[in-house]
Design a protein around this motif. Structure first.
Motif, PDB file in Angstrom:
ATOM      1  N   ALA A   1       0.832  -1.205   0.000  1.00 48.87           N
ATOM      2  CA  ALA A   1       0.000   0.000   0.000  1.00 48.87           C
ATOM      3  C   ALA A   1       0.865   1.254   0.000  1.00 48.87           C
ATOM      4  N   PHE A   2       1.941   1.257   0.789  1.00 48.57           N
ATOM      5  CA  PHE A   2       2.827   2.423   0.826  1.00 48.57           C
ATOM      6  C   PHE A   2       3.577   2.597  -0.495  1.00 48.57           C
ATOM      7  N   LEU A   3       3.955   1.504  -1.148  1.00 43.68           N
ATOM      8  CA  LEU A   3       4.579   1.608  -2.469  1.00 43.68           C
ATOM      9  C   LEU A   3       3.627   2.267  -3.455  1.00 43.68           C
ATOM     10  N   ARG A   4       2.363   1.902  -3.397  1.00 45.55           N
ATOM     11  CA  ARG A   4       1.377   2.505  -4.298  1.00 45.55           C
ATOM     12  C   ARG A   4       1.155   3.978  -3.952  1.00 45.55           C
ATOM     13  N   ALA A   5       1.193   4.299  -2.664  1.00 43.58           N
ATOM     14  CA  ALA A   5       1.064   5.705  -2.258  1.00 43.58           C
ATOM     15  C   ALA A   5       2.206   6.527  -2.831  1.00 43.58           C
ATOM     16  N   GLU A   6       3.425   5.995  -2.737  1.00 43.14           N
ATOM     17  CA  GLU A   6       4.574   6.720  -3.295  1.00 43.14           C
ATOM     18  C   GLU A   6       4.454   6.855  -4.807  1.00 43.14           C
ATOM     19  N   GLY A   7       4.095   5.768  -5.465  1.00 42.83           N
ATOM     20  CA  GLY A   7       3.971   5.832  -6.918  1.00 42.83           C
ATOM     21  C   GLY A   7       2.998   6.897  -7.364  1.00 42.83           C
ATOM     22  N   ALA A   8       1.870   6.998  -6.673  1.00 39.95           N
ATOM     23  CA  ALA A   8       0.850   7.970  -7.046  1.00 39.95           C
ATOM     24  C   ALA A   8       1.237   9.389  -6.655  1.00 39.95           C
ATOM     25  N   ALA A   9       1.747   9.571  -5.434  1.00 38.49           N
ATOM     26  CA  ALA A   9       1.986  10.916  -4.907  1.00 38.49           C
ATOM     27  C   ALA A   9       3.270  11.542  -5.410  1.00 38.49           C
ATOM     28  N   ILE A  10       4.304  10.742  -5.602  1.00 39.00           N
ATOM     29  CA  ILE A  10       5.637  11.289  -5.885  1.00 39.00           C
ATOM     30  C   ILE A  10       6.005  11.162  -7.356  1.00 39.00           C
ATOM     31  N   HIS A  11       5.622  10.064  -7.981  1.00 34.61           N
ATOM     32  CA  HIS A  11       6.109   9.798  -9.332  1.00 34.61           C
ATOM     33  C   HIS A  11       5.041   9.949 -10.410  1.00 34.61           C
ATOM     34  N   GLY A  12       3.798  10.096 -10.008  1.00 37.85           N
ATOM     35  CA  GLY A  12       2.741  10.242 -11.000  1.00 37.85           C
ATOM     36  C   GLY A  12       2.421   8.966 -11.748  1.00 37.85           C
TER      37      GLY A  12
ATOM     38  N   ASP B   1      -5.854   6.701  -5.260  1.00 35.46           N
ATOM     39  CA  ASP B   1      -5.177   7.938  -4.870  1.00 35.46           C
ATOM     40  C   ASP B   1      -4.241   7.695  -3.697  1.00 35.46           C
ATOM     41  N   ALA B   2      -3.260   8.561  -3.597  1.00 36.99           N
ATOM     42  CA  ALA B   2      -2.172   8.390  -2.637  1.00 36.99           C
ATOM     43  C   ALA B   2      -2.667   8.385  -1.196  1.00 36.99           C
ATOM     44  N   LYS B   3      -3.588   9.271  -0.866  1.00 36.16           N
ATOM     45  CA  LYS B   3      -4.075   9.358   0.510  1.00 36.16           C
ATOM     46  C   LYS B   3      -4.696   8.035   0.963  1.00 36.16           C
ATOM     47  N   LYS B   4      -5.509   7.450   0.114  1.00 29.94           N
ATOM     48  CA  LYS B   4      -6.146   6.184   0.488  1.00 29.94           C
ATOM     49  C   LYS B   4      -5.102   5.082   0.674  1.00 29.94           C
ATOM     50  N   PHE B   5      -4.157   4.994  -0.249  1.00 32.23           N
ATOM     51  CA  PHE B   5      -3.128   3.964  -0.116  1.00 32.23           C
ATOM     52  C   PHE B   5      -2.305   4.164   1.159  1.00 32.23           C
ATOM     53  N   TYR B   6      -1.965   5.417   1.455  1.00 31.97           N
ATOM     54  CA  TYR B   6      -1.187   5.734   2.651  1.00 31.97           C
ATOM     55  C   TYR B   6      -1.942   5.314   3.914  1.00 31.97           C
ATOM     56  N   GLU B   7      -3.195   5.682   3.984  1.00 32.40           N
ATOM     57  CA  GLU B   7      -3.986   5.328   5.170  1.00 32.40           C
ATOM     58  C   GLU B   7      -4.259   3.825   5.224  1.00 32.40           C
ATOM     59  N   ASP B   8      -4.431   3.188   4.057  1.00 35.32           N
ATOM     60  CA  ASP B   8      -4.586   1.738   4.034  1.00 35.32           C
ATOM     61  C   ASP B   8      -3.342   1.056   4.605  1.00 35.32           C
TER      62      ASP B   8
ATOM     63  N   LEU C   1       9.975  15.169  13.702  1.00 37.54           N
ATOM     64  CA  LEU C   1       8.955  14.117  13.709  1.00 37.54           C
ATOM     65  C   LEU C   1       7.862  14.532  12.736  1.00 37.54           C
ATOM     66  N   ILE C   2       7.854  13.954  11.565  1.00 39.29           N
ATOM     67  CA  ILE C   2       6.872  14.311  10.546  1.00 39.29           C
ATOM     68  C   ILE C   2       5.480  13.899  11.027  1.00 39.29           C
ATOM     69  N   PRO C   3       4.460  14.746  10.912  1.00 39.53           N
ATOM     70  CA  PRO C   3       3.109  14.349  11.330  1.00 39.53           C
ATOM     71  C   PRO C   3       2.622  13.116  10.586  1.00 39.53           C
ATOM     72  N   VAL C   4       1.739  12.378  11.209  1.00 44.88           N
ATOM     73  CA  VAL C   4       1.158  11.192  10.568  1.00 44.88           C
ATOM     74  C   VAL C   4       0.061  11.607   9.594  1.00 44.88           C
ATOM     75  N   LYS C   5      -0.766  12.550   9.986  1.00 39.87           N
ATOM     76  CA  LYS C   5      -1.933  12.926   9.185  1.00 39.87           C
ATOM     77  C   LYS C   5      -1.522  13.323   7.767  1.00 39.87           C
ATOM     78  N   TRP C   6      -2.211  12.766   6.785  1.00 40.38           N
ATOM     79  CA  TRP C   6      -1.908  13.080   5.388  1.00 40.38           C
ATOM     80  C   TRP C   6      -2.234  14.526   5.098  1.00 40.38           C
TER      81      TRP C   6
END
Length: 539
Positions: free
Chosen positions: A363-374, A380-387, A433-438
């Protein structure tokens, strides 16, 4: 033919140091892709498949202590050496001692066992015309060898023969990765083309013979490797990442029932359990040669993370309050055992499986792919990140994922620090400490840091993968080595930490011309712990 195969089987089983599976003899597959009557070849396949699986993370305590506890564990901030007798040899102090750092590429350990057993599968395929075991074996081979190349860089790969001998020319790391993608594409495609295929459960301690799950793991592994090269080969990364995610290709690991993990242990104990308790005092509850690292515990304390009780044993400094979980720094002069025993131990049970890849990571790999690399990741990245966060909480059986994900900057301390209860190795600086909330409005670097920190926490016990991702992205930021703890003689930067392992000394005697060519043509610097790999983030 069958006599030769069985002789190979005996040698392979001895080499890996694990018992081959011989129970339920009559259940092994015989007819191509379907259960049926047993043949001698089927018995062999069931045994060698388990031998190969034991090459990803070894069931051998000595091997796994080096690769997970003493090497990748400290390098990624999961483990810290706690045996003062290691001070003159610890990889965590950046000492490139050959007998500690050569395990993954030794000519008598993982690679010859992997390839000799793979050769048996190939021989059986010729007899039975059943290539399903070969497809699964190919996924296992890539999972194993990706750990090797990510530790050293250029390695012998495309020219390795059936005997597993590595006194051959090296490949560039890019060429190795190209071959990985080719092999994974063939394996997953072949398995998809035979939807009724199955291995018997006794031949498969990972997925109990479920080929659909092997397809998911193969695709997820392809996604992991595609993301690894995203900074240096973005077009290639996009191609293979999107192939991996495409629903028509068989799917990814999406829930915890599909996690890739070796459920081998019962009478034989998990090697991480045994290794972390070496030299343990009779009255000590927090482990022996290795303890939980300060880095991970500091982050998780900052987030008030409910998974701490699943990851760690409470420290002996205090049984409640802020010192319930206290990690030991790595990259230090290791204090006396009477001191180090007090830090939090590693919470692993004798029967726990060895982790290869979990749904949270995917799920985090998919979040990165969507949010950072297009990349097109199917959502969407937020859903993958929270998943990813929810899947990790679910994996460890703890509640509170929603509250955890809601933690913005106003709910967190802002920075993490480390006060050593022994007053020896306190860190006087601070790490953000980076916040958790997207935060959809965050910068790309802030989004990447969020994803990588949470993936690092979720990947607990998968140390080699965590170390690779730290080198690729620079996140999370770890505690630096102390001035006297860094014993590299100025070679390794105390903040960046080790970037790779030097090649085994045996390579310079048994394979000298080839290793020297690899260093001069393929490696981006000298053969030491400070040279970045092809895909790594540079200074």
């Amino acid at each position: 033919m069958k006599t030769k195969i069985v002789n190979y089987l005996i040698a392979g089983a001895v080499a890996i140091g694990a018992a081959a599976c011989t129970d339920n003899y009559g259940e092994i597959n015989s007819n191509p892709y379907q259960p049926g009557d047993l043949t001698a070849d089927d018995y062999v396949v069931g045994s060698v498949m388990n031998n190969m699986a034991g090459c990803v993370v070894s069931p051998d305590v000595n091997t796994t202590q080096f690769t997970e506890c003493l090497m990748a564990g400290p390098f990624c901030g999961y483990y810290a050496d706690s045996n003062e007798g290691f001070n003159d040899r610890a990889l965590s102090r950046f000492i490139p001692r050959d007998d500690w750092g050569n395990v993954l590429l030794r000519s008598d350990r993982i690679i010859p066992v992997l390839y000799s057993n793979l050769a048996i599968v190939q021989d059986v395929v010729k007899d039975t015309h059943d290539s399903i075991p070969l497809a699964v074996a190919t996924v296992i081979k890539v999972a194993t060898m990706s750990r090797v190349t990510d530790a050293y860089g250029p390695i012998p790969y495309t020219k390795i023969g059936k005997d597993g001998k590595i006194s051959i020319p090296y490949d560039s790391q890019e060429a190795v990765y190209d071959k990985f993608f080719e092999e994974l594409t063939w394996a997953t495609t072949f398995m998809r083309q035979h939807p009724g295929a199955a291995l018997t459960a006794s031949a498969d301690y990972v997925y109990s013979g479920d080929i659909s799950k092997w397809i998911r793991f193969g695709n997820s592994l392809k996604l992991r490797l595609a993301m690894r090269i995203s900074n240096v080969a973005p077009d290639k990364a996009k191609k293979f990442a999107e192939e991996a995610v495409a629903p028509a290709n068989g799917g990814l690991i999406e829930n915890n029932s599909q996690n890739a993990q070796w459920n081998y242990f019962g009478a034989t104990q998990n090697p991480l359990y045994v290794a972390s308790r070496y030299n343990q005092a009779a009255d000590c509850k927090t482990g022996g040669d290795s303890h939980a690292a300060a880095d991970l515990i500091c982050y998780m304390n900052g987030y008030n993370d409910a998974r701490r009780s699943k990851y760690f044993v409470p420290s002996e400094w205090a049984t409640s309050g802020p010192q319930t979980y206290v990690g030991l720094r790595h990259g230090i002069v290791i204090p006396a055992n009477s001191v180090t025993r007090k830090y939090s131990g590693i919470n692993v049970a004798p029967s726990d499986p060895l982790q290869w890849m979990n749904a949270a990571e995917v799920a985090f790999l998919r979040a990165e792919g969507a949010a950072i690399h297009g990349f097109e990741m199917g959502g969407d990245a937020k859903k993958f990140y929270e998943d990813g966060i929810k899947l990790s909480f679910e994996q460890y059986g703890v509640d509170g994922a929603q509250e955890y994900m809601a933690q913005g900057a106003d709910a967190l301390p802002g920075t993490i620090t480390y006060k050593d209860p022994a007053n020896i190795n306190t860190f006087n600086g601070a790490i953000k400490l980076i916040p958790v909330k997207w935060d959809e409005g965050a910068t790309p670097d802030e989004k990447l840091e969020r994803i990588m920190v949470q993936k690092w926490i979720a990947n607990w016990q998968n140390a080699n993968e965590a170390w690779a991702e730290i080198r690729r992205t620079g996140f999370p930021v770890l505690l630096p080595a102390t001035g006297d703890g860094n014993a590299s003689g100025g070679i390794v930067d105390s903040q960046r930490g080790p970037r790779r392992l030097p090649y085994p000394l045996d390579e310079y005697t048994s394979n000298a011309a080839n290793v020297q060519q690899a260093v001069s043509e393929y490696l981006a610097g000298p053969d030491n712990m400070a040279t970045d790999l092809w895909w790594a983030k540079k200074k």
